[in-house]
Design an enzyme around this catalytic site. Structure first.
Site, PDB file in Angstrom:
ATOM      1  N   TYR A   1      -9.278  -3.816  18.816  1.00 14.56           N
ATOM      2  CA  TYR A   1      -9.489  -3.816  17.454  1.00 14.56           C
ATOM      3  C   TYR A   1     -10.601  -4.796  17.026  1.00 14.56           C
ATOM      4  O   TYR A   1     -11.688  -4.471  16.242  1.00 14.56           O
ATOM      5  CB  TYR A   1      -8.309  -3.608  16.657  1.00 14.56           C
ATOM      6  CG  TYR A   1      -8.461  -3.712  14.931  1.00 14.56           C
ATOM      7  CD1 TYR A   1      -8.917  -2.407  14.583  1.00 14.56           C
ATOM      8  CD2 TYR A   1      -8.293  -4.521  14.218  1.00 14.56           C
ATOM      9  CE1 TYR A   1      -8.935  -2.348  13.215  1.00 14.56           C
ATOM     10  CE2 TYR A   1      -8.330  -4.518  12.799  1.00 14.56           C
ATOM     11  CZ  TYR A   1      -8.862  -3.481  12.370  1.00 14.56           C
ATOM     12  OH  TYR A   1      -8.841  -3.404  11.058  1.00 14.56           O
TER      13      TYR A   1
ATOM     14  N   ARG B   1      -9.100  15.441   8.897  1.00 20.33           N
ATOM     15  CA  ARG B   1      -7.868  15.994   8.681  1.00 20.33           C
ATOM     16  C   ARG B   1      -8.149  16.524   7.134  1.00 20.33           C
ATOM     17  O   ARG B   1      -8.667  15.755   6.310  1.00 20.33           O
ATOM     18  CB  ARG B   1      -6.640  15.012   8.304  1.00 20.33           C
ATOM     19  CG  ARG B   1      -6.151  14.406   9.859  1.00 20.33           C
ATOM     20  CD  ARG B   1      -5.341  12.993   9.562  1.00 20.33           C
ATOM     21  NE  ARG B   1      -5.763  12.166   8.825  1.00 20.33           N
ATOM     22  CZ  ARG B   1      -5.102  11.121   8.592  1.00 20.33           C
ATOM     23  NH1 ARG B   1      -3.801  11.020   8.397  1.00 20.33           N
ATOM     24  NH2 ARG B   1      -5.868  10.008   8.200  1.00 20.33           N
TER      25      ARG B   1
ATOM     26  N   GLY C   1     -13.364   9.114   6.792  1.00 21.61           N
ATOM     27  CA  GLY C   1     -11.911   8.641   6.570  1.00 21.61           C
ATOM     28  C   GLY C   1     -11.362   8.798   5.339  1.00 21.61           C
ATOM     29  O   GLY C   1     -10.443   7.988   4.914  1.00 21.61           O
TER      30      GLY C   1
HETATM   31  N1  SER Z   1      -4.466  -4.261   8.529  1.00 20.07           N
HETATM   32  C1  SER Z   1      -5.199  -4.157   9.674  1.00 20.07           C
HETATM   33  C2  SER Z   1      -3.960  -4.042  10.813  1.00 20.07           C
HETATM   34  O1  SER Z   1      -3.018  -4.444  10.726  1.00 20.07           O
HETATM   35  C3  SER Z   1      -5.846  -5.296  10.090  1.00 20.07           C
HETATM   36  O2  SER Z   1      -7.129  -5.061   9.479  1.00 20.07           O
HETATM   37  O3  SER Z   1      -4.453  -3.498  12.086  1.00 20.07           O
END
Ligand code: SER
Length: 312
Positions: free
Chosen positions: A142, A36, A8
Site C-alpha cells: 500500500y 458498486r 470510488g
Molecule cells: N487509513 C489507511 C489505512 O489504514 C491509511 O491510509 O490503510
C-alpha cells in the site's frame, strides 16, 4: 462551471465527499462513479451516477467526455491491511488505475486530486513531527503504491503541467460509511462496539500512537486544496496533514468518560501492528498551513462527542 468526477464514490471518503461537492457545486455538477451501485438514496439519486472501473481507460474517458469533466477526485484504491494480503491487486488498482486517471487528466486538461497517506512513510522515517520532505521507504505494498502515486502526480505536473494536488491522510474517522481493510479502522469500529456492547477488542497495542482525522476536516481539506490558488502550491506530490493523534488507550478513555460502562480489551493482530509500528505518530503539516492555509477544526474530544451523538 466546475464538472467533477469522483472515482470510488461509494467508499469511505467518496460517499461523504460526493455529497459535500454536490451541496457546494450542485447535484448535476458531480458525477459519482464506482464499480458498486450506491445503496444510499441520497448518493444514488442526488446527481449522475456511472459505473466506472478506472482499470478501463476507454470507458473512463468516454464518461469524462459525456459529462464535460474538468476536475477528478480519484479515490478508488485498496487500503493497507488488505493490500498486504493482495499486493498485486493493490499495485494494479492503486498504480495502474492512477496512471489511467492521470492520462485522462492530461488529455482532457483536468485538475486531479490524489489521496496519499501516512502509509507512504516507513520505519526509516522520523516518527514524530514527520517532515513534509523526508525519507519514505514504506514496508507495505500500500505504501509503495502511495509513494509511486505521489511521484507520478509530481511528474505529470512537471512534465505536462497537469494540475495534480494531493494529501497524505492520517486515519480517517467517520460515522457514515465504514472503512474497509485499513490499519486505522479500529478508531471507527470502537464507536459502534462501544454503543452496542460497551466493550471493544482492539487489534492494536494500547500504546500505538497514530495520526487521525475526523472526516469533516478531511472533506474540507480536499475541497480547500482543490480551490487553492495554484501559484501558491509548491508541493505537487501530496501535503502532510495534521489534526489529532491518539493511542487506543487514549480514545478508549475518552469514550469511557462518556460511556462509563465501556472498556477496551486487546487481542493484537501482529500483521496490522507491524504496519502501524512503521508509520508516523504525528506529522508536521506546516507546508499545508503556509501554502493553502490548512487548519483542522476537530481534536479528540470534539470528534468523540460528535461520533457518539451521530451514531447513537
Ligand atoms: N487509513 C489507511 C489505512 O489504514 C491509511 O491510509 O490503510
Amino acid at each position: 462551471m466546475k464538472r467533477i468526477l469522483v472515482t470510488g464514490a461509494v467508499g469511505q471518503i467518496g460517499s461523504e465527499l460526493t455529497l459535500a461537492l454536490r451541496a457546494r457545486y450542485g447535484g448535476d455538477a458531480v458525477v459519482a462513479t464506482d464499480v458498486r451501485m450506491p445503496v444510499e438514496a441520497e448518493l444514488r439519486d442526488g446527481g449522475p451516477f456511472e459505473f466506472v472501473d478506472c482499470m478501463d481507460p476507454h470507458h473512463l474517458t468516454r464518461v469524462m467526455q459525456i459529462h464535460h469533466v474538468d476536475t477528478i477526485y480519484h479515490l478508488a484504491a485498496l487500503l493497507s491491511a488488505v493490500g498486504e494480503v493482495r499486493p498485486l491487486q493493490a499495485w494494479q488498482l492503486n498504480v495502474n488505475g492512477l496512471v489511467n486517471v492521470l492520462e485522462a487528466a492530461r488529455q482532457y486538461k483536468c485538475a486531479l486530486f490524489f489521496p496519499s497517506s501516512v502509509g507512504a512513510f516507513g520505519p526509516d522515517t522520523p516518527r514524530k513531527r514527520t517532515p513534509q520532505v523526508t525519507i519514505q521507504r514504506p514496508t507495505t505494498m500500500y505504501g509503495v503504491t502511495k509513494v509511486v502515486g505521489e511521484m507520478l502526480c509530481e511528474d505529470y505536473h512537471r512534465r505536462f503541467g497537469t494540475d495534480t494536488r494531493g494529501l497524505r491522510f492520517p486515519g480517517l474517522i467517520s460515522y457514515q460509511t465504514e472503512p474497509g481493510g485499513g490499519t486505522t479502522d479500529y478508531a471507527v469500529e470502537i464507536f459502534r462496539q462501544a454503543l452496542q456492547h460497551a466493550v471493544y477488542t482492539c487489534y492494536l497495542r494500547a500504546d500505538t500512537r497514530l495520526p487521525m482525522m475526523y472526516m469533516p476536516d478531511a472533506i474540507r481539506a480536499m475541497i480547500e486544496l482543490m480551490e487553492a490558488d495554484p501559484s501558491r502550491l509548491i508541493h505537487r506530490n501530496a501535503y502532510n496533514l495534521g489534526a489529532m493523534d491518539f493511542t487506543p488507550a487514549e480514545i478508549g478513555e475518552a469514550i469511557k468518560k462518556r460511556i462509563p460502562a465501556f472498556h477496551i480489551e486487546y487481542a493484537v493482530d501482529p500483521r496490522r501492528q507491524a504496519i502501524a509500528d512503521s508509520w508516523p505518530q504525528t506529522l508536521d503539516d506546516s507546508a499545508a498551513r503556509e501554502e493553502w492555509h490548512w487548519a483542522p477544526r476537530f481534536g479528540l474530544d470534539a470528534m468523540v462527542d460528535e461520533m457518539l451523538q451521530r451514531m447513537h
